[in-house]
Design a protein around this motif. Structure first.
Motif, PDB file in Angstrom:
ATOM      1  N   ASP A 199      33.597  51.012  57.321  1.00  0.00           N
ATOM      2  CA  ASP A 199      32.609  50.101  56.746  1.00  0.00           C
ATOM      3  C   ASP A 199      33.242  48.987  55.920  1.00  0.00           C
ATOM      4  N   HIS A 200      34.470  49.181  55.470  1.00  0.00           N
ATOM      5  CA  HIS A 200      35.167  48.171  54.664  1.00  0.00           C
ATOM      6  C   HIS A 200      36.604  48.623  54.460  1.00  0.00           C
ATOM      7  N   GLY A 201      37.447  47.712  53.983  1.00  0.00           N
ATOM      8  CA  GLY A 201      38.786  48.065  53.556  1.00  0.00           C
ATOM      9  C   GLY A 201      38.836  48.210  52.048  1.00  0.00           C
ATOM     10  N   MET A 202      40.028  48.060  51.478  1.00  0.00           N
ATOM     11  CA  MET A 202      40.182  48.303  50.047  1.00  0.00           C
ATOM     12  C   MET A 202      41.452  47.637  49.532  1.00  0.00           C
ATOM     13  N   LEU A 203      41.404  47.229  48.269  1.00  0.00           N
ATOM     14  CA  LEU A 203      42.565  46.700  47.565  1.00  0.00           C
ATOM     15  C   LEU A 203      42.738  47.473  46.268  1.00  0.00           C
ATOM     16  N   ASP A 204      43.977  47.700  45.868  1.00  0.00           N
ATOM     17  CA  ASP A 204      44.240  48.344  44.588  1.00  0.00           C
ATOM     18  C   ASP A 204      44.332  47.281  43.499  1.00  0.00           C
ATOM     19  N   ILE A 205      43.492  47.428  42.475  1.00  0.00           N
ATOM     20  CA  ILE A 205      43.449  46.468  41.370  1.00  0.00           C
ATOM     21  C   ILE A 205      43.852  47.196  40.084  1.00  0.00           C
ATOM     22  N   PRO A 206      45.021  46.898  39.531  1.00  0.00           N
ATOM     23  CA  PRO A 206      45.449  47.584  38.303  1.00  0.00           C
ATOM     24  C   PRO A 206      44.613  47.145  37.108  1.00  0.00           C
ATOM     25  N   PRO A 207      44.581  47.957  36.051  1.00  0.00           N
ATOM     26  CA  PRO A 207      43.754  47.628  34.872  1.00  0.00           C
ATOM     27  C   PRO A 207      44.049  46.249  34.285  1.00  0.00           C
TER      28      PRO A 207
ATOM     29  N   PRO B 249      32.520  44.856  41.362  1.00  0.00           N
ATOM     30  CA  PRO B 249      33.514  44.130  40.564  1.00  0.00           C
ATOM     31  C   PRO B 249      34.226  43.004  41.292  1.00  0.00           C
ATOM     32  N   ARG B 250      34.335  43.090  42.629  1.00  0.00           N
ATOM     33  CA  ARG B 250      35.005  42.002  43.349  1.00  0.00           C
ATOM     34  C   ARG B 250      34.030  41.002  43.959  1.00  0.00           C
ATOM     35  N   LEU B 251      32.753  41.236  43.859  1.00  0.00           N
ATOM     36  CA  LEU B 251      31.778  40.239  44.305  1.00  0.00           C
ATOM     37  C   LEU B 251      30.545  40.344  43.419  1.00  0.00           C
ATOM     38  N   ARG B 252      30.440  39.380  42.514  1.00  0.00           N
ATOM     39  CA  ARG B 252      29.359  39.416  41.536  1.00  0.00           C
ATOM     40  C   ARG B 252      28.210  38.500  41.923  1.00  0.00           C
ATOM     41  N   HIS B 253      26.996  39.045  41.775  1.00  0.00           N
ATOM     42  CA  HIS B 253      25.770  38.281  41.944  1.00  0.00           C
ATOM     43  C   HIS B 253      25.221  37.977  40.550  1.00  0.00           C
ATOM     44  N   LEU B 254      25.113  36.695  40.217  1.00  0.00           N
ATOM     45  CA  LEU B 254      24.638  36.278  38.904  1.00  0.00           C
ATOM     46  C   LEU B 254      23.221  35.750  39.039  1.00  0.00           C
TER      47      LEU B 254
ATOM     48  N   GLY C 122      38.160  29.250  39.927  1.00  0.00           N
ATOM     49  CA  GLY C 122      38.272  28.708  41.275  1.00  0.00           C
ATOM     50  C   GLY C 122      39.564  29.037  41.993  1.00  0.00           C
ATOM     51  N   LYS C 123      40.617  29.343  41.258  1.00  0.00           N
ATOM     52  CA  LYS C 123      41.884  29.707  41.888  1.00  0.00           C
ATOM     53  C   LYS C 123      41.939  31.195  42.252  1.00  0.00           C
ATOM     54  N   ARG C 124      40.968  31.964  41.749  1.00  0.00           N
ATOM     55  CA  ARG C 124      40.959  33.408  42.007  1.00  0.00           C
ATOM     56  C   ARG C 124      39.717  33.871  42.730  1.00  0.00           C
TER      57      ARG C 124
ATOM     58  N   VAL D 126      41.830  40.559  41.542  1.00  0.00           N
ATOM     59  CA  VAL D 126      41.129  40.650  40.268  1.00  0.00           C
ATOM     60  C   VAL D 126      39.775  41.317  40.479  1.00  0.00           C
ATOM     61  N   THR D 127      39.226  41.818  39.381  1.00  0.00           N
ATOM     62  CA  THR D 127      37.853  42.316  39.346  1.00  0.00           C
ATOM     63  C   THR D 127      37.171  41.709  38.133  1.00  0.00           C
ATOM     64  N   TYR D 128      35.837  41.591  38.186  1.00  0.00           N
ATOM     65  CA  TYR D 128      35.062  40.983  37.106  1.00  0.00           C
ATOM     66  C   TYR D 128      34.085  42.002  36.530  1.00  0.00           C
ATOM     67  N   TYR D 129      34.125  42.154  35.207  1.00  0.00           N
ATOM     68  CA  TYR D 129      33.249  43.101  34.529  1.00  0.00           C
ATOM     69  C   TYR D 129      32.457  42.392  33.441  1.00  0.00           C
ATOM     70  N   PRO D 130      31.122  42.495  33.495  1.00  0.00           N
ATOM     71  CA  PRO D 130      30.279  41.916  32.457  1.00  0.00           C
ATOM     72  C   PRO D 130      30.242  42.823  31.230  1.00  0.00           C
ATOM     73  N   PRO D 131      29.646  42.366  30.139  1.00  0.00           N
ATOM     74  CA  PRO D 131      29.526  43.219  28.953  1.00  0.00           C
ATOM     75  C   PRO D 131      28.695  44.465  29.245  1.00  0.00           C
ATOM     76  N   GLY D 132      28.994  45.532  28.535  1.00  0.00           N
ATOM     77  CA  GLY D 132      28.197  46.743  28.635  1.00  0.00           C
ATOM     78  C   GLY D 132      28.615  47.716  29.707  1.00  0.00           C
ATOM     79  N   VAL D 133      29.627  47.375  30.499  1.00  0.00           N
ATOM     80  CA  VAL D 133      30.090  48.303  31.527  1.00  0.00           C
ATOM     81  C   VAL D 133      30.862  49.435  30.845  1.00  0.00           C
ATOM     82  N   PRO D 134      30.480  50.690  31.084  1.00  0.00           N
ATOM     83  CA  PRO D 134      31.189  51.805  30.441  1.00  0.00           C
ATOM     84  C   PRO D 134      32.663  51.842  30.839  1.00  0.00           C
ATOM     85  N   ASP D 135      33.491  52.301  29.921  1.00  0.00           N
ATOM     86  CA  ASP D 135      34.929  52.370  30.199  1.00  0.00           C
ATOM     87  C   ASP D 135      35.217  53.178  31.461  1.00  0.00           C
TER      88      ASP D 135
END
Length: 386
Positions: free
Chosen positions: A242-250, A273-278, A305-307, A347-356
């Motif tokens: 259904d999809h592939g995967m990338l390893d994203i370090p902290p 985290p790798r595709l955000r809908h705003l 824009g570069k990432r 990279v991955t994108y995390y908004p505020p409030g995401v649990p650790d």
């Protein structure tokens, strides 16, 4: 922007219709040979590039795999990919456009993997496209079966995307292979969908480049070897994902602050985290020429824009990200963010409030890169290339 890797490749929506063509002795676009029954083995999280990089640990899977035998899957996330496979429709038709989506009518972010039967998210309504299994049952065609773990027997996603098939439990990979062989040993035509979750689970927890993931790949390879060896000669097998995967370090996680201009006017953040809908408020969202949406997109482009590739909702739909733009339903379109941010770098994108704990996952997917969207489509058994 066209999706890299999409041109000329079949999609997951093409897989089951071509299997059914083969069962009828008809040569479809994939040119599968005629077969009495067909098995589709879907390995969650096994991208084509991942498999090639670990080819030495997967000799049974790799055997007979032609370079051109790949498929395209976007959105590159399980709810979208598996539902596109089982409905033979793109996400713009079935409506499962991401791991989470913002439901404007309810004013909440809904989880399309685990959050069913909550506040009106009834599977048959939320995902109204008929499955291939339902259509087969209605037409009196080959008997459809699903073989998977007991954890998913009555899940919301199962009731949304696997309706119409008889569910057969197999807890281990070996159990699922045995159950699949039992089903196709009978003389009557059958369509069997067999699901493997273990590689995706290991990849999320440890990373797909980990020893733990490699152990699961070797287990899968042994299971595929047993499956191919046990198939009757008139049964075809397709191995896909259904999809592939990338390893994203902290250290590559991008935490977006609550007071960041990147969230100015945003009422909800969905996707993965790798595709955000705003999502903006209803007034801004209802206007395709919304200054707020354009301004938000420009802020993200200037910053990221570069990432990442940043598109407005109408741009993503018009570019065919969710299938033929003319076929995208209003319900599906409403679940796409006013602005879509698709990571193209590690990279991955995390908004505020995401649990650790939610940021502990190493393996990630969901975006538009070839590593995430191009999956194997390997032909075996009666479907093997001569």
């Amino acid at each position: 922007m066209l999706l890299s890797g999409a041109s000329g490749r079949p999609t997951l929506a093409d897989v089951l219709p071509n299997c059914l063509d083969a069962l009828q002795g008809v040569e479809g676009p994939l040119a599968l040979p005629a077969a009495r029954s067909a098995v589709v083995l879907l390995v969650d999280g096994l991208g084509a590039s991942m498999l090639r990089r670990r080819a030495g640990h997967a000799r049974h899977i790799m055997s007979g795999w032609a370079k051109r035998d790949t498929a395209f899957s976007f959105p590159s996330t399980t709810v979208a990919g598996t539902t596109s496979l089982t409905t033979a429709a793109p996400a713009g038709v079935h409506g499962l456009v991401g791991y989470t989506v913002y439901d404007r009518a309810a004013g909440i972010v809904r989880n399309q993997l685990h959050g069913w039967d909550v506040d009106g998210m009834e599977p048959a309504h939320w995902q109204p496209a008929p499955t291939v299994f339902e259509r087969l049952a209605a037409a009196g065609g080959p008997e459809p079966y699903v073989v998977a773990q007991s954890d998913y027997t009555d899940s919301g996603l199962t009731r949304a995307s696997l309706r119409g098939a008889t569910y057969v439990v197999g807890e281990s990979m070996a159990d699922r292979v045995e159950a699949t062989l039992d089903l196709v040993a009978a003389g009557q035509p059958r369509l069997v969908y067999c699901y493997v979750a273990e590689l995706d689970q290991a990849g999320h927890r440890y990373g797909w480049e980990s020893d733990e993931w490699l152990i699961r790949l070797e287990e899968l390879d042994a299971a595929v070897g047993d499956l191919v060896a046990g198939l009757p000669r008139d049964v075809g097998l397709l191995v896909t994902a259904d999809h592939g995967m990338l390893d994203i370090p902290p250290e590559r996680q991008i935490l977006v602050d609550e007071d960041s201009p990147l969230l100015d006017g945003v009422v909800a953040v969905a996707g993965e985290p790798r595709l955000r809908h705003l999502a903006l408020d209803d007034d801004a969202s209802a206007d395709p020429a919304s200054r707020a949406a354009h301004a938000l997109a420009e802020r993200w482009r200037e910053s990221e824009g570069k990432r990442a590739t940043v598109l407005l909702r109408e741009e993503a739909i018009a570019s065919g990200w969710y299938g033929d733009p003319a076929l995208v339903t209003p319900a599906a379109a409403s679940r796409v963010g006013d602005v879509v941010v698709a990571a193209t770098k590690l990279v991955t994108y995390y908004p505020p409030g995401v649990p650790d704990r939610a940021r502990l996952m190493i393996g990630q997917h969901g975006s538009i890169t070839p590593e995430e969207t191009i999956v194997p489509l390997i032909r075996k058994g009666a479907f093997a290339r001569v």
